[in-house]
Scaffold this motif. Structure first.
Motif, PDB file in Angstrom:
ATOM      1  N   PRO A 183      56.589  29.521  24.556  1.00  0.00           N
ATOM      2  CA  PRO A 183      54.765  29.465  24.243  1.00  0.00           C
ATOM      3  C   PRO A 183      53.634  29.480  25.072  1.00  0.00           C
ATOM      4  N   VAL A 184      52.721  29.476  24.233  1.00  0.00           N
ATOM      5  CA  VAL A 184      51.425  29.625  25.102  1.00  0.00           C
ATOM      6  C   VAL A 184      51.386  28.044  24.338  1.00  0.00           C
ATOM      7  N   THR A 185      51.287  27.397  25.642  1.00  0.00           N
ATOM      8  CA  THR A 185      51.007  25.783  25.055  1.00  0.00           C
ATOM      9  C   THR A 185      49.410  25.347  24.934  1.00  0.00           C
ATOM     10  N   ASP A 186      48.573  26.318  26.217  1.00  0.00           N
ATOM     11  CA  ASP A 186      47.189  25.406  26.572  1.00  0.00           C
ATOM     12  C   ASP A 186      46.944  26.459  26.990  1.00  0.00           C
ATOM     13  N   PRO A 187      45.980  27.175  25.485  1.00  0.00           N
ATOM     14  CA  PRO A 187      45.405  28.383  25.885  1.00  0.00           C
ATOM     15  C   PRO A 187      43.571  27.555  27.164  1.00  0.00           C
ATOM     16  N   ARG A 188      42.888  26.519  27.214  1.00  0.00           N
ATOM     17  CA  ARG A 188      42.171  26.001  27.708  1.00  0.00           C
ATOM     18  C   ARG A 188      42.557  26.787  28.701  1.00  0.00           C
ATOM     19  N   GLY A 189      43.476  26.168  29.538  1.00  0.00           N
ATOM     20  CA  GLY A 189      43.639  26.690  30.525  1.00  0.00           C
ATOM     21  C   GLY A 189      43.275  27.883  31.123  1.00  0.00           C
ATOM     22  N   TRP A 190      43.554  29.361  30.920  1.00  0.00           N
ATOM     23  CA  TRP A 190      42.860  30.277  30.353  1.00  0.00           C
ATOM     24  C   TRP A 190      41.360  30.650  30.883  1.00  0.00           C
ATOM     25  N   PHE A 191      40.869  29.403  30.484  1.00  0.00           N
ATOM     26  CA  PHE A 191      39.511  29.536  30.477  1.00  0.00           C
ATOM     27  C   PHE A 191      38.820  29.252  32.020  1.00  0.00           C
ATOM     28  N   ILE A 192      39.294  27.679  32.161  1.00  0.00           N
ATOM     29  CA  ILE A 192      38.984  26.720  32.638  1.00  0.00           C
ATOM     30  C   ILE A 192      39.653  26.058  34.362  1.00  0.00           C
ATOM     31  N   GLY A 193      41.258  26.952  34.216  1.00  0.00           N
ATOM     32  CA  GLY A 193      42.193  26.494  35.267  1.00  0.00           C
ATOM     33  C   GLY A 193      42.631  28.305  35.873  1.00  0.00           C
ATOM     34  N   GLY A 194      41.930  28.791  35.703  1.00  0.00           N
ATOM     35  CA  GLY A 194      42.192  30.443  36.276  1.00  0.00           C
ATOM     36  C   GLY A 194      42.926  30.529  35.846  1.00  0.00           C
ATOM     37  N   PRO A 196      43.621  35.791  34.267  1.00  0.00           N
ATOM     38  CA  PRO A 196      41.599  35.489  34.181  1.00  0.00           C
ATOM     39  C   PRO A 196      41.355  37.156  33.470  1.00  0.00           C
ATOM     40  N   GLU A 197      42.320  38.009  33.477  1.00  0.00           N
ATOM     41  CA  GLU A 197      41.871  39.571  32.141  1.00  0.00           C
ATOM     42  C   GLU A 197      42.341  39.001  31.690  1.00  0.00           C
ATOM     43  N   MET A 198      42.448  37.719  30.898  1.00  0.00           N
ATOM     44  CA  MET A 198      42.326  37.786  29.063  1.00  0.00           C
ATOM     45  C   MET A 198      41.110  37.247  29.096  1.00  0.00           C
ATOM     46  N   ARG A 199      40.689  36.395  29.914  1.00  0.00           N
ATOM     47  CA  ARG A 199      39.876  35.908  29.586  1.00  0.00           C
ATOM     48  C   ARG A 199      38.506  36.042  28.288  1.00  0.00           C
TER      49      ARG A 199
END
Length: 265
Positions: A152-163, A166-169
């Motif tokens: 699963p995707v468990t932490d979409p916040r990381g896709w914003f703030i953790g790099g 990045p293509e999904m931002r």
């Protein structure tokens, strides 16, 4: 099992939608299928089985043997189309969360012989669908008794703030708005689990599975570590050799069914 391809109207989304549904059927002459024998019931347990980001409602039937696996348990399996909406009421777009969590169960109960009881209602999914299944269980624990999340995707916040990713931002911004909005709008799994532990609401059983070569392994470890740290009741984690692919998911959905519904009947 009977396999139904269902087109229905969603008032929440304001348009036509699709779902595939498996319903137990008594068939004495069907070759190569093992069924539970529990057919003709007024109400069956129901599993909402969610697809991933790049797929649709047809994918579980196309890539796995879910019909054969589910037949052994005497359950209805509902596979709805969730588009690329992360089963979330989007910041800019459709209200997929409201549709899948509120509207869809009502439509399913009106159309199919499924139980409305909590102890008979479950969710499962892979990748984006694993996120959706976890959110159903943690945000609606009074209606969902358990969930299985495969890679699963468990932490979409990381896709914003953790790099990460990045293509999904840009797409995630349309869906969630921002990392802060994920928490504020009830879309953060960590915050949902924390709030649930502090409440008197029932706690769903959760199985999380991820492959050792999966690109989502790091965020799966974050969620696993959190759930184990807080001793979330009924939580189980499995990690095995594998990557983000259908060979892995076809294998572990079988474990997921056993986790949710017990041994084959």
């Amino acid at each position: 099992m009977a396999f139904l391809q269902c087109e229905f109207h969603s008032d929440v989304l304001g348009r036509a939608c699709s779902m595939n549904v498996l319903v137990p059927q008594k068939a004495a002459t069907q070759i190569g299928m093992v069924s539970s024998g529990e057919t003709g019931r007024a109400e069956y347990p129901v599993l909402y089985l969610l697809h991933g980001l790049s797929d649709n409602h047809t994918i579980w039937m196309r890539r796995t043997s879910i019909e054969r696996y589910a037949a052994a348990y005497g359950i209805v399996v509902v596979m709805p189309a969730g588009e690329r909406g992360f089963y979330t009421d989007m910041a800019e777009g459709y209200r997929y969360w409201t549709m899948v969590s509120e509207e869809l169960p009502q439509i399913v109960r009106n159309l199919f012989p499924v139980s409305a009881k909590r102890e008979d209602t479950f969710a499962a999914g892979l990748s984006m669908g694993g996120y959706g299944a976890l959110k159903l269980a943690l945000r609606c624990p009074e209606r969902f008794a358990g969930a299985v999340a495969l890679s699963p995707v468990t932490d979409p916040r990381g896709w914003f703030i953790g790099g990460e990713r990045p293509e999904m931002r840009e797409e995630l911004t349309r869906i969630f708005g921002s990392a802060e909005r994920i928490v504020a709008n009830g879309d953060d799994l960590f915050a949902l689990a924390d709030a649930l532990l502090k409440s008197s609401k029932p706690k769903p059983r959760i199985l999380q599975v991820c492959g050792t070569e999966d690109g989502l392994l790091r965020e799966n470890h974050r969620f696993r570590d959190y759930m184990e740290k807080v001793h979330f009741p009924g939580y189980c984690y499995i990690e095995d050799a594998g990557t983000h692919n259908w060979e892995f998911w076809d294998h572990y959905i079988q474990d997921g069914l056993r986790f949710l519904f017990g041994t084959e009947k």
